[in-house]
Design a protein around this motif. Structure first.
Motif, PDB file in Angstrom:
ATOM      1  N   PHE A  55      30.548 -40.163  -9.019  1.00 34.26           N
ATOM      2  CA  PHE A  55      31.117 -39.932  -7.631  1.00 34.26           C
ATOM      3  C   PHE A  55      31.118 -41.457  -7.180  1.00 34.26           C
ATOM      4  N   ALA A  56      30.568 -42.442  -7.823  1.00 28.86           N
ATOM      5  CA  ALA A  56      30.836 -43.814  -7.309  1.00 28.86           C
ATOM      6  C   ALA A  56      32.190 -44.164  -7.671  1.00 28.86           C
ATOM      7  N   ALA A  57      32.882 -43.473  -8.779  1.00 36.58           N
ATOM      8  CA  ALA A  57      34.252 -43.992  -9.252  1.00 36.58           C
ATOM      9  C   ALA A  57      35.158 -42.752  -8.785  1.00 36.58           C
ATOM     10  N   GLY A  58      34.717 -41.954  -7.919  1.00 32.06           N
ATOM     11  CA  GLY A  58      35.470 -41.054  -7.003  1.00 32.06           C
ATOM     12  C   GLY A  58      36.050 -39.905  -7.892  1.00 32.06           C
ATOM     13  N   PHE A  59      35.001 -39.161  -8.995  1.00 29.46           N
ATOM     14  CA  PHE A  59      35.333 -38.129  -9.346  1.00 29.46           C
ATOM     15  C   PHE A  59      34.353 -37.457 -10.108  1.00 29.46           C
ATOM     16  N   SER A  60      34.476 -36.204 -10.289  1.00 28.84           N
ATOM     17  CA  SER A  60      33.706 -35.290 -10.741  1.00 28.84           C
ATOM     18  C   SER A  60      34.269 -34.529 -12.132  1.00 28.84           C
ATOM     19  N   ALA A  61      33.739 -34.461 -12.982  1.00 30.13           N
ATOM     20  CA  ALA A  61      34.210 -33.796 -14.360  1.00 30.13           C
ATOM     21  C   ALA A  61      33.466 -32.749 -15.038  1.00 30.13           C
ATOM     22  N   VAL A  62      34.145 -31.716 -15.499  1.00 24.70           N
ATOM     23  CA  VAL A  62      33.339 -30.608 -16.368  1.00 24.70           C
ATOM     24  C   VAL A  62      34.342 -30.188 -17.452  1.00 24.70           C
ATOM     25  N   SER A  63      33.710 -29.955 -18.656  1.00 22.33           N
ATOM     26  CA  SER A  63      34.473 -29.140 -19.680  1.00 22.33           C
ATOM     27  C   SER A  63      33.869 -27.945 -20.003  1.00 22.33           C
ATOM     28  N   PHE A  64      34.545 -26.958 -20.630  1.00 26.55           N
ATOM     29  CA  PHE A  64      34.097 -25.550 -20.822  1.00 26.55           C
ATOM     30  C   PHE A  64      34.985 -25.081 -21.820  1.00 26.55           C
ATOM     31  N   GLY A  65      34.360 -24.002 -22.769  1.00 31.30           N
ATOM     32  CA  GLY A  65      35.178 -23.329 -23.644  1.00 31.30           C
ATOM     33  C   GLY A  65      34.917 -24.196 -24.962  1.00 31.30           C
ATOM     34  N   SER A  66      35.536 -23.671 -25.806  1.00 32.74           N
ATOM     35  CA  SER A  66      35.521 -24.262 -27.264  1.00 32.74           C
ATOM     36  C   SER A  66      36.465 -24.232 -28.211  1.00 32.74           C
ATOM     37  N   GLY A  67      36.991 -25.243 -28.994  1.00 35.34           N
ATOM     38  CA  GLY A  67      38.240 -25.101 -29.877  1.00 35.34           C
ATOM     39  C   GLY A  67      39.344 -24.930 -28.918  1.00 35.34           C
ATOM     40  N   SER A  68      40.471 -24.048 -29.340  1.00 31.44           N
ATOM     41  CA  SER A  68      41.571 -24.103 -28.626  1.00 31.44           C
ATOM     42  C   SER A  68      41.442 -23.633 -27.171  1.00 31.44           C
ATOM     43  N   ASP A  69      40.344 -23.077 -26.838  1.00 28.31           N
ATOM     44  CA  ASP A  69      40.120 -22.631 -25.638  1.00 28.31           C
ATOM     45  C   ASP A  69      39.626 -23.640 -24.716  1.00 28.31           C
ATOM     46  N   GLN A  70      39.286 -24.631 -24.949  1.00 27.09           N
ATOM     47  CA  GLN A  70      38.549 -25.653 -24.449  1.00 27.09           C
ATOM     48  C   GLN A  70      39.235 -26.261 -23.276  1.00 27.09           C
ATOM     49  N   ARG A  71      38.523 -26.252 -22.058  1.00 29.45           N
ATOM     50  CA  ARG A  71      39.484 -26.826 -20.853  1.00 29.45           C
ATOM     51  C   ARG A  71      38.591 -27.879 -20.213  1.00 29.45           C
ATOM     52  N   THR A  72      39.009 -29.017 -19.999  1.00 32.35           N
ATOM     53  CA  THR A  72      38.481 -30.029 -19.087  1.00 32.35           C
ATOM     54  C   THR A  72      39.230 -30.357 -17.712  1.00 32.35           C
ATOM     55  N   VAL A  73      38.355 -30.423 -16.640  1.00 31.84           N
ATOM     56  CA  VAL A  73      38.800 -30.419 -15.373  1.00 31.84           C
ATOM     57  C   VAL A  73      38.242 -31.732 -14.720  1.00 31.84           C
ATOM     58  N   ILE A  74      39.013 -32.583 -14.089  1.00 30.92           N
ATOM     59  CA  ILE A  74      38.353 -33.783 -13.501  1.00 30.92           C
ATOM     60  C   ILE A  74      38.987 -33.600 -11.978  1.00 30.92           C
ATOM     61  N   VAL A  75      38.076 -33.441 -11.019  1.00 32.21           N
ATOM     62  CA  VAL A  75      38.311 -33.359  -9.608  1.00 32.21           C
ATOM     63  C   VAL A  75      38.182 -34.590  -9.043  1.00 32.21           C
ATOM     64  N   LEU A  76      39.195 -34.995  -8.153  1.00 28.16           N
ATOM     65  CA  LEU A  76      39.302 -36.520  -7.516  1.00 28.16           C
ATOM     66  C   LEU A  76      38.977 -36.227  -6.092  1.00 28.16           C
ATOM     67  N   LYS A  77      38.017 -37.257  -5.739  1.00 24.12           N
ATOM     68  CA  LYS A  77      37.639 -37.494  -4.297  1.00 24.12           C
ATOM     69  C   LYS A  77      38.922 -37.765  -3.444  1.00 24.12           C
ATOM     70  N   THR A  78      39.598 -38.617  -4.021  1.00 22.43           N
ATOM     71  CA  THR A  78      40.868 -39.121  -3.148  1.00 22.43           C
ATOM     72  C   THR A  78      42.168 -38.555  -3.796  1.00 22.43           C
ATOM     73  N   PRO A  79      43.110 -37.750  -3.309  1.00 18.00           N
ATOM     74  CA  PRO A  79      44.128 -37.219  -4.146  1.00 18.00           C
ATOM     75  C   PRO A  79      44.807 -38.378  -4.827  1.00 18.00           C
ATOM     76  N   LEU A  80      45.411 -38.328  -5.931  1.00 19.55           N
ATOM     77  CA  LEU A  80      46.320 -38.976  -6.799  1.00 19.55           C
ATOM     78  C   LEU A  80      47.741 -38.721  -6.554  1.00 19.55           C
ATOM     79  N   THR A  81      48.445 -39.649  -6.418  1.00 23.03           N
ATOM     80  CA  THR A  81      49.961 -39.500  -6.045  1.00 23.03           C
ATOM     81  C   THR A  81      50.824 -40.084  -6.761  1.00 23.03           C
TER      82      THR A  81
END
Length: 175
Positions: A55-81
């Motif tokens: 949170f100090a760097a302005g993001f939250s991250a999560v990975s779920f699934g495995s193999g070819s079904d793995q997803r990683t999502v990074i949610v940003l505190k301030t939108p990226l432009t």
């Protein structure tokens, strides 16, 4: 003994944050590079996500699934432009979940599609090999680091979802 145990626990909890501290601007710059294929997209996002939520760097991250079904999502505190368009999340997925979009690292953006396609020099998809990465795309001639692009070059891809919403990211075969 108790004091030593508490000190050890505090060091274990605090040390990783200092060891991996990265300013918010560096994280945002790295993610932007991943989205437009100027850095190794998957490695860049996975390196940031491996830190977990920072949170100090302005993001939250999560990975779920495995193999070819793995997803990683990074949610940003301030939108990226990028080219005036904004997104609040960056996704990595090797199995596409959006029809007509082959981006492996991407964001769902809101903004002026014409401006983004012009600034990123994206052209309408030309059916050269029967494979469309997106409605607008630009294949890169070099890989990050400068090596010549091989058979399946990284491609900046954009697919509209509505007049002001679109998916934008970096993809390559079999993306």
């Amino acid at each position: 003994m108790r004091r030593m145990l508490i000190s050890t626990c505090l060091l274990a909890c605090v040390a990783p944050a200092h060891a991996f501290a990265q300013p918010a601007d560096d994280v945002r710059s790295a993610l932007q590079g991943a989205l437009v294929c100027t850095a190794h997209p998957v490695k860049t996002v996975e390196k940031i996500a491996a830190r977990g939520s920072d949170f100090a760097a302005g993001f939250s991250a999560v990975s779920f699934g495995s193999g070819s079904d793995q997803r990683t999502v990074i949610v940003l505190k301030t939108p990226l432009t990028i080219a005036g368009a904004t997104t609040s999340a960056v996704v990595v997925e090797t199995s596409p979940s959006h029809e007509d979009f082959g981006g492996i690292v991407y964001g769902r953006f809101t903004g002026d599609i014409k401006r983004v396609t012009a600034e990123l020099k994206l052209g309408a998809h030309r059916d050269l090999a029967g494979v469309a990465m997106g409605a607008y795309e630009r294949q890169l001639t070099v890989e990050p680091g400068g090596a010549p692009a091989q058979v399946c070059p990284m491609t900046i891809v954009l697919t509209p979802l509505s007049n002001r919403e679109f998916l934008l990211g970096c993809g390559w075969c079999p993306g």
